[in-house]
Design a protein around this motif. Structure first.
Motif, PDB file in Angstrom:
ATOM      1  N   ALA A 106      -1.694  -1.175   3.074  1.00 29.47           N
ATOM      2  CA  ALA A 106      -1.239  -0.250   4.119  1.00 29.47           C
ATOM      3  C   ALA A 106      -0.555   0.926   3.418  1.00 29.47           C
ATOM      4  O   ALA A 106       0.567   0.789   2.930  1.00 29.47           O
ATOM      5  CB  ALA A 106      -0.275  -0.945   5.071  1.00 29.47           C
ATOM      6  N   PRO A 107      -1.208   2.080   3.340  1.00 25.13           N
ATOM      7  CA  PRO A 107      -0.662   3.187   2.562  1.00 25.13           C
ATOM      8  C   PRO A 107       0.632   3.772   3.110  1.00 25.13           C
ATOM      9  O   PRO A 107       1.358   4.446   2.378  1.00 25.13           O
ATOM     10  CB  PRO A 107      -1.779   4.230   2.581  1.00 25.13           C
ATOM     11  N   GLU A 108       0.937   3.506   4.369  1.00 28.51           N
ATOM     12  CA  GLU A 108       2.206   3.999   4.910  1.00 28.51           C
ATOM     13  C   GLU A 108       3.378   3.316   4.210  1.00 28.51           C
ATOM     14  O   GLU A 108       4.453   3.889   4.093  1.00 28.51           O
ATOM     15  CB  GLU A 108       2.277   3.743   6.410  1.00 28.51           C
ATOM     16  N   GLY A 109       3.176   2.070   3.771  1.00 25.99           N
ATOM     17  CA  GLY A 109       4.202   1.363   3.029  1.00 25.99           C
ATOM     18  C   GLY A 109       5.415   0.963   3.845  1.00 25.99           C
ATOM     19  O   GLY A 109       6.384   0.449   3.302  1.00 25.99           O
ATOM     20  N   THR A 110       5.384   1.192   5.131  1.00 26.56           N
ATOM     21  CA  THR A 110       6.501   0.877   6.014  1.00 26.56           C
ATOM     22  C   THR A 110       5.972   0.795   7.447  1.00 26.56           C
ATOM     23  O   THR A 110       4.886   1.309   7.733  1.00 26.56           O
ATOM     24  CB  THR A 110       7.608   1.953   5.942  1.00 26.56           C
ATOM     25  N   ARG A 111       6.756   0.159   8.303  1.00 24.89           N
ATOM     26  CA  ARG A 111       6.384   0.134   9.724  1.00 24.89           C
ATOM     27  C   ARG A 111       7.073   1.270  10.475  1.00 24.89           C
ATOM     28  O   ARG A 111       6.846   1.468  11.650  1.00 24.89           O
ATOM     29  CB  ARG A 111       6.733  -1.227  10.329  1.00 24.89           C
ATOM     30  N   LYS A 112       7.918   2.021   9.784  1.00 22.98           N
ATOM     31  CA  LYS A 112       8.610   3.152  10.391  1.00 22.98           C
ATOM     32  C   LYS A 112       7.716   4.392  10.306  1.00 22.98           C
ATOM     33  O   LYS A 112       6.805   4.466   9.485  1.00 22.98           O
ATOM     34  CB  LYS A 112       9.914   3.431   9.646  1.00 22.98           C
ATOM     35  N   ARG A 113       8.000   5.365  11.134  1.00 20.44           N
ATOM     36  CA  ARG A 113       7.241   6.620  11.098  1.00 20.44           C
ATOM     37  C   ARG A 113       7.468   7.310   9.756  1.00 20.44           C
ATOM     38  O   ARG A 113       8.606   7.495   9.321  1.00 20.44           O
ATOM     39  CB  ARG A 113       7.679   7.531  12.240  1.00 20.44           C
ATOM     40  N   THR A 114       6.372   7.684   9.115  1.00 19.46           N
ATOM     41  CA  THR A 114       6.461   8.425   7.858  1.00 19.46           C
ATOM     42  C   THR A 114       5.244   9.327   7.705  1.00 19.46           C
ATOM     43  O   THR A 114       4.150   8.974   8.144  1.00 19.46           O
ATOM     44  CB  THR A 114       6.563   7.478   6.638  1.00 19.46           C
ATOM     45  N   THR A 115       5.457  10.466   7.099  1.00 20.16           N
ATOM     46  CA  THR A 115       4.341  11.341   6.752  1.00 20.16           C
ATOM     47  C   THR A 115       4.021  11.194   5.268  1.00 20.16           C
ATOM     48  O   THR A 115       3.025  11.715   4.796  1.00 20.16           O
ATOM     49  CB  THR A 115       4.676  12.819   7.048  1.00 20.16           C
ATOM     50  N   ASN A 116       4.887  10.485   4.558  1.00 19.85           N
ATOM     51  CA  ASN A 116       4.769  10.331   3.108  1.00 19.85           C
ATOM     52  C   ASN A 116       4.009   9.048   2.762  1.00 19.85           C
ATOM     53  O   ASN A 116       4.621   8.050   2.386  1.00 19.85           O
ATOM     54  CB  ASN A 116       6.168  10.332   2.476  1.00 19.85           C
ATOM     55  N   TRP A 117       2.702   9.078   2.923  1.00 20.57           N
ATOM     56  CA  TRP A 117       1.885   7.913   2.600  1.00 20.57           C
ATOM     57  C   TRP A 117       1.820   7.728   1.093  1.00 20.57           C
ATOM     58  O   TRP A 117       1.752   8.700   0.330  1.00 20.57           O
ATOM     59  CB  TRP A 117       0.475   8.085   3.157  1.00 20.57           C
ATOM     60  N   HIS A 118       1.825   6.478   0.660  1.00 22.97           N
ATOM     61  CA  HIS A 118       1.710   6.165  -0.760  1.00 22.97           C
ATOM     62  C   HIS A 118       0.278   6.443  -1.217  1.00 22.97           C
ATOM     63  O   HIS A 118      -0.680   6.209  -0.474  1.00 22.97           O
ATOM     64  CB  HIS A 118       2.062   4.702  -1.013  1.00 22.97           C
ATOM     65  N   THR A 119       0.122   6.916  -2.423  1.00 24.39           N
ATOM     66  CA  THR A 119      -1.206   7.263  -2.948  1.00 24.39           C
ATOM     67  C   THR A 119      -1.712   6.269  -3.981  1.00 24.39           C
ATOM     68  O   THR A 119      -2.810   6.429  -4.495  1.00 24.39           O
ATOM     69  CB  THR A 119      -1.183   8.666  -3.576  1.00 24.39           C
ATOM     70  N   GLY A 120      -0.945   5.243  -4.262  1.00 20.42           N
ATOM     71  CA  GLY A 120      -1.351   4.267  -5.272  1.00 20.42           C
ATOM     72  C   GLY A 120      -2.715   3.654  -4.993  1.00 20.42           C
ATOM     73  O   GLY A 120      -3.498   3.425  -5.915  1.00 20.42           O
ATOM     74  N   PHE A 121      -3.030   3.397  -3.715  1.00 24.68           N
ATOM     75  CA  PHE A 121      -4.329   2.792  -3.392  1.00 24.68           C
ATOM     76  C   PHE A 121      -5.482   3.694  -3.811  1.00 24.68           C
ATOM     77  O   PHE A 121      -6.530   3.213  -4.264  1.00 24.68           O
ATOM     78  CB  PHE A 121      -4.419   2.442  -1.892  1.00 24.68           C
ATOM     79  N   LEU A 122      -5.289   5.010  -3.718  1.00 25.51           N
ATOM     80  CA  LEU A 122      -6.329   5.953  -4.153  1.00 25.51           C
ATOM     81  C   LEU A 122      -6.445   5.968  -5.675  1.00 25.51           C
ATOM     82  O   LEU A 122      -7.553   5.996  -6.221  1.00 25.51           O
ATOM     83  CB  LEU A 122      -6.021   7.364  -3.640  1.00 25.51           C
TER      84      LEU A 122
END
Length: 182
Positions: A106-122
């Motif tokens: 889950a690139p969001e990395g959290t269940r909270k609202r975020t626009t800063n998705w993690h890019t590690g999966f890419l």
């Protein structure tokens, strides 16, 4: 397990469309991620078609005795504090040294609202040369799908924009907690 998972999802009124090839190695990008229920729904969906995917989860969930269960069903603990080495490098090595490895992230990395998705999966997908299967759990439509495959380009910013654009129409369990904004 496939029939039981299908039965549960059908009783709850959910539709599953997992039509990507059964790759021996892949990352399944899963969004929206706004609730702990997403994990259960994803597990039921992937098992309903007779497949299995590991998953990365915050290491604090791997306490006794839950940790044994999570590892048994494919859990990979992730230490979000101080790390030895890079998680990306560790996962790339896991892919290179495995005959079969499919991991849901889950690139969001959290269940909270975020626009800063993690890019590690890419970065993992690109460096390990594995496809990214785009998996969506849409609570508004009661549909779980993994139909689309994304091949990374190495341009992480452009790739992330493409992925976020893909997820714009989907609605999480708590829609106010999901954002595909930059």
């Amino acid at each position: 397990m496939a029939n039981f998972s299908t039965w549960i999802l059908n009783k709850a009124g959910w539709e599953v469309d997992i039509s990507v090839p059964d790759y021996p190695k892949a990352i399944i990008c899963v969004a929206p991620h706004t609730s702990n229920w997403d994990f259960l729904m994803g597990e039921l969906a992937i098992r309903s078609v007779g497949r299995h995917a590991g998953f990365m989860m915050k290491s604090s969930w791997f306490f006794f005795p839950l940790g044994f269960f999570l590892k048994a069903i494919g859990g990979i603990p992730v230490n979000r504090g101080k790390k030895k080495g890079s998680l990306v490098e560790e996962m790339v090595e896991r892919f290179k040294n495995s005959d079969r490895l499919v991991v849901a992230i889950a690139p969001e990395g959290t269940r909270k609202r975020t626009t800063n998705w993690h890019t590690g999966f890419l970065r993992i997908a690109h460096e390990a040369r594995v496809p990214v299967c785009l998996g969506a759990i849409d609570y508004r439509m009661k549909k779980i799908q993994i139909r689309d495959v994304f091949e990374t380009t190495g341009d992480i910013a452009a790739d992330l924009r493409h992925v976020k654009n893909f997820y714009r129409p989907f609605s999480g369990r708590y829609p106010e907690k999901f954002s595909t904004d930059d």
